[in-house]
Design a protein around this motif. Structure first.
Motif, short mmCIF file in Angstrom:
data_model
loop_
_atom_site.label_atom_id
_atom_site.label_comp_id
_atom_site.label_asym_id
_atom_site.label_seq_id
_atom_site.Cartn_x
_atom_site.Cartn_y
_atom_site.Cartn_z
N MET A 45 0.83 -1.21 0.00
CA MET A 45 0.00 0.00 0.00
C MET A 45 0.87 1.26 0.00
O MET A 45 0.58 2.22 -0.72
CB MET A 45 -0.93 0.01 1.22
N VAL A 46 1.91 1.26 0.79
CA VAL A 46 2.80 2.43 0.84
C VAL A 46 3.44 2.67 -0.52
O VAL A 46 3.48 3.81 -1.01
CB VAL A 46 3.88 2.25 1.93
N TRP A 47 3.92 1.62 -1.18
CA TRP A 47 4.57 1.79 -2.48
C TRP A 47 3.59 2.18 -3.57
O TRP A 47 3.93 2.94 -4.47
CB TRP A 47 5.34 0.53 -2.86
N ILE A 48 2.34 1.71 -3.47
CA ILE A 48 1.32 2.12 -4.45
C ILE A 48 1.06 3.62 -4.32
O ILE A 48 1.00 4.35 -5.32
CB ILE A 48 0.02 1.30 -4.27
N VAL A 49 0.92 4.10 -3.09
CA VAL A 49 0.68 5.53 -2.88
C VAL A 49 1.87 6.35 -3.37
O VAL A 49 1.70 7.38 -4.02
CB VAL A 49 0.38 5.80 -1.39
N LEU A 52 1.81 6.42 -7.17
CA LEU A 52 0.76 7.30 -7.69
C LEU A 52 1.17 8.77 -7.56
O LEU A 52 0.85 9.58 -8.43
CB LEU A 52 -0.56 7.04 -6.98
N GLY A 53 1.87 9.11 -6.51
CA GLY A 53 2.37 10.49 -6.37
C GLY A 53 3.37 10.83 -7.45
O GLY A 53 3.30 11.90 -8.07
#
Length: 73
Positions: A45-49, A52-53
């Motif tokens: 989840m952290v890497w997806i966010v 996306l940034g």
């Protein structure tokens, strides 16, 4: 000669600086995730966010180039 290309040099320097900043943020996040022993789902989840940034920043740059080329032409 340098003054003629000042805006281009400034834009390239800003892009490089922001790229380095994103890299350093990624390395810091990786270190924090390792030290905190975060579960795999949380890491994903952290890497997806983070991705996306970065993707939003890249998309903004592409849209800006397209927009400015349409206004000039």
């Amino acid at each position: 000669m340098l003054s003629e290309y000042y805006e281009q040099i400034e834009a390239i320097g800003t892009d490089i600086a922001l790229g380095i900043l994103f890299l350093l943020i990624g390395l810091a996040i990786q270190d924090v995730l390792k030290r905190a022993d975060v579960p795999k789902f949380g890491r994903v989840m952290v890497w997806i966010v983070l991705f996306l940034g970065c993707f939003g920043f890249i998309a903004k740059g592409i849209i800006q180039v397209i927009w400015e080329s349409q206004l000039a032409g």
